[in-house]
Design a protein around this motif. Structure first.
Motif, short mmCIF file in Angstrom:
data_model
loop_
_atom_site.label_atom_id
_atom_site.label_comp_id
_atom_site.label_asym_id
_atom_site.label_seq_id
_atom_site.Cartn_x
_atom_site.Cartn_y
_atom_site.Cartn_z
N PHE A 1 -24.81 -80.88 -36.14
CA PHE A 1 -24.07 -79.79 -36.78
C PHE A 1 -24.66 -79.50 -38.15
CE2 PHE A 1 -20.88 -81.70 -33.96
CZ PHE A 1 -20.42 -80.57 -33.30
N ASP A 2 -24.64 -78.22 -38.53
CA ASP A 2 -25.02 -77.88 -39.89
C ASP A 2 -23.81 -78.01 -40.80
OD1 ASP A 2 -23.43 -75.64 -39.49
OD2 ASP A 2 -25.10 -74.23 -39.30
N ASP A 55 -21.87 -75.88 -41.97
CA ASP A 55 -20.78 -74.96 -41.65
C ASP A 55 -20.12 -75.28 -40.32
OD1 ASP A 55 -21.23 -73.47 -43.97
OD2 ASP A 55 -22.78 -72.26 -43.00
N ARG A 81 -21.58 -75.38 -37.36
CA ARG A 81 -22.27 -74.83 -36.19
C ARG A 81 -23.25 -75.86 -35.64
NH1 ARG A 81 -22.35 -70.41 -39.68
NH2 ARG A 81 -24.45 -71.01 -40.35
N ALA A 82 -23.35 -75.93 -34.33
CA ALA A 82 -24.24 -76.90 -33.70
C ALA A 82 -25.64 -76.31 -33.61
CB ALA A 82 -23.73 -77.26 -32.31
N ASP A 83 -26.59 -76.94 -34.31
CA ASP A 83 -27.98 -76.53 -34.23
C ASP A 83 -28.66 -77.10 -32.99
OD1 ASP A 83 -27.87 -75.07 -36.60
OD2 ASP A 83 -28.32 -76.83 -37.82
N PRO A 130 -24.02 -70.91 -27.79
CA PRO A 130 -23.73 -71.53 -29.09
C PRO A 130 -22.48 -72.40 -29.04
CG PRO A 130 -24.21 -69.19 -29.32
CD PRO A 130 -24.06 -69.45 -27.86
N HIS A 170 -19.64 -74.57 -31.58
CA HIS A 170 -19.07 -74.85 -32.90
C HIS A 170 -18.22 -76.10 -32.78
CE1 HIS A 170 -16.83 -74.25 -36.68
NE2 HIS A 170 -17.87 -73.53 -37.04
N ARG A 171 -17.97 -76.73 -33.91
CA ARG A 171 -17.15 -77.95 -33.88
C ARG A 171 -15.78 -77.70 -33.26
NH1 ARG A 171 -17.66 -82.92 -36.36
NH2 ARG A 171 -19.43 -82.20 -37.59
N ASP A 211 -15.18 -76.10 -30.70
CA ASP A 211 -15.28 -76.10 -29.25
C ASP A 211 -15.20 -77.50 -28.66
OD1 ASP A 211 -15.69 -73.32 -29.23
OD2 ASP A 211 -17.84 -73.58 -29.60
#
Length: 531
Positions: free
Chosen positions: A241-242, A244, A246-248, A264, A266-267, A269
């Motif tokens: 995760f970055d 913010d 968001r999962a890179d 994409p 996100h945490r 999810d």
């Protein structure tokens, strides 16, 4: 898995770096391109300035020549006995005032009446005059007595007759001086532009260096290839995760374990309990999802002393947790046998002592009474519960509860041949965790009792565990049964979550009652029944 700060990673790469970093190469290339563009622009500016100067000079010499040719008295001066005497002072004055290098008034046969150099007066004009004799005004670049120049030639009329010609010109040396005066300004602008471009390129390179961590193209390519190979070969779930959330990076195993869709991530999810891990460090936390038991670790990744994201690793402990549950049941059964063996030894010593004292009848009565009690408990358990694993579990729990001064009983209503539609493992997980929670709750009460009822109601499997504890409200029970996590090493702490997972898998229901006593009721429908 270990993560390093930016300074540590830089030290590790210094030994392998064999050239400019990507940012350095981009800076040099961009600076070279900008320098080329600025140089080309400066050359074009000089050429354009030279062209504009030539055009302006051509127009200027035409204006001077035509104005002089049309001036009053010029015809009279040309037809006078001494044209030079009358015209030389006038033309020189006009030349100085207009900035011309020469103004020549000549006869149609090229004889000069005036010239900047008096020694050349009376000599033939060295330029083109044919078009002027034909009545045209024209300009040309010609190398004359003063060198290369831009000159204009125009006719002087007396009526319809060309009686003289006027030529005005500026040498190319003077034009070059004028362009040279502009060249310093052009160079100054070019240097300023180059400096600005270099500064911009440096800032862009610095940003690129920060984003690529100073790595070169070969290192980035190798890192990508290794990164891609590791992601597809590792058998642990990996989510990066970055800052913010968001999962890179999400590898295939993570998507499988967490049931994440393609695209994409996100945490938010993630399953509920994993969202609560936040962006801090996590060590060996057990999380229960609907289908799996997961062991989760999370590390904070820093660069140059500041956090840039988190790396979460996930391992599937579902099978291990099942084995541990079975091992726990076996351990409890072994503890029960140990306790019974210890108790049997005490009873055997009692019987032996009675025999030694000659109390044979009392010894037989004591031994047979204890045997009948134990056998009756086993026979009743096996008769009421047809599944041997579940029967063994309940027998073990009876003795385990007794060691904690809790009376565990199986109600007379218990009658079960099989735990279908549950598997034997699922039955042990469901009943074992409910009984463990009930024993924990009853331990703190005054009466200390637990009652288990297992049977079928309307063809649905029903498990009811009642205890003397205070019970839980529906809201508290929902939070406790919610899929959650625990840092404890055994099954305690995630019992209700494991039960909830089994119930959800089979489309069953789970509820809690507080009156007339605390109870948890689980209902599992048959597979051929609508859920």
């Amino acid at each position: 898995m270990r993560f390093y700060s930016g300074q540590q990673r830089n030290k590790g790469h210094e030994g392998n770096r064999t050239g400019f970093s990507l940012a350095g190469q981009a800076f040099v290339l961009q600076l070279a391109v900008v320098a080329l563009i600025v140089a080309a622009g400066a050359v074009l500016a000089v050429v354009d300035a030279r062209h504009d100067s030539d055009a302006a000079t051509a127009q200027e010499v035409v204006d001077v020549a035509v104005s002089l040719a049309r001036s009053p008295g010029l015809v009279d001066a040309v037809r006078s006995a001494d044209p030079t005497l009358r015209l030389q002072p006038v033309t020189e004055q006009i030349r100085r005032e207009t900035g011309m290098d020469f103004i020549v008034v000549m006869a149609p046969d090229r004889t000069r009446y005036t010239h900047t150099d008096p020694d050349r007066i009376g000599q033939a004009f060295t330029g083109t005059i044919d078009r002027a004799l034909a009545g045209q005004t024209f300009t040309e670049t010609f190398t004359g007595t003063l060198g290369p120049s831009i000159r204009a030639v125009t006719p002087v009329y007396d009526g319809d007759t060309v009686v003289a010609l006027v030529s005005a010109g500026v040498t190319r040396a003077r034009i070059g001086d004028e362009v040279g005066a502009q060249l310093s300004s052009i160079l100054a602008v070019a240097i300023a532009g180059l400096a600005t471009a270099a500064g911009g390129s440096f800032l862009i390179g610095r940003r690129l260096r920060r984003q690529t961590h100073g790595l070169g193209p070969a290192e980035l390519r190798a890192m990508y290839e290794h990164h891609d190979a590791v992601l597809h070969s590792v058998h642990e779930g990996l989510v990066v995760f970055d800052a913010d959330g968001r999962a890179d990076v999400v590898n295939d195993e993570a998507r499988r374990l967490l049931d994440l869709p393609a695209g994409p991530v996100h945490r938010d999810d993630l399953p509920v309990s994993l969202r609560r891990t936040g962006s801090g460090e996590v060590r060996d936390e057990t999380h229960v999802t609907e289908d799996r038991v997961l062991l989760v670790n999370q590390d904070v990744v820093t660069w140059a002393g500041r956090p840039i994201g988190t790396v979460m690793t996930i391992r599937d402990h579902t099978e291990l947790r099942t084995v541990l549950g079975e091992l726990d049941s076996v351990r409890n059964f072994a503890e029960s046998l140990r306790a019974q063996a210890h108790e049997a030894a005490n009873r055997l010593h009692t019987v032996v002592t009675m025999v030694e004292l000659g109390r044979y009848r009392e010894a037989v009565e004591f031994a047979t009474a204890e045997l009948e009690l134990s056998q009756a408990l086993v026979d009743r358990m096996l008769t009421a519960v047809g599944d041997p694993a579940l029967a063994a579990l309940l027998l073990g729990k009876v003795n385990q509860a007794a060691e904690r001064s809790v009376e565990l009983t199986v109600s007379d209503e218990t009658a079960l041949e099989t735990v279908e539609p549950l598997s034997a493992h699922e039955g042990v997980t469901l009943v074992g965790n409910l009984v463990d929670n009930a024993i924990d709750a009853a331990t703190g009460s005054a009466d200390r009792w637990v009652e288990v009822t297992i049977g079928r109601h309307d063809e649905a499997l029903e498990v009811r565990v009642t205890d003397s504890g205070p019970g839980m409200s529906a809201e508290l029970f929902a939070r406790a049964a919610e899929r959650g996590y625990t840092t404890k090493s055994d099954h305690h702490g995630i019992g209700l979550a494991l039960v909830h997972r089994v119930v959800s898998r089979h489309g069953g229901t789970i509820r809690t009652d507080r009156a007339p006593e605390s109870a948890v009721v689980v209902t599992i429908p048959r597979k051929d029944q609508p859920e």
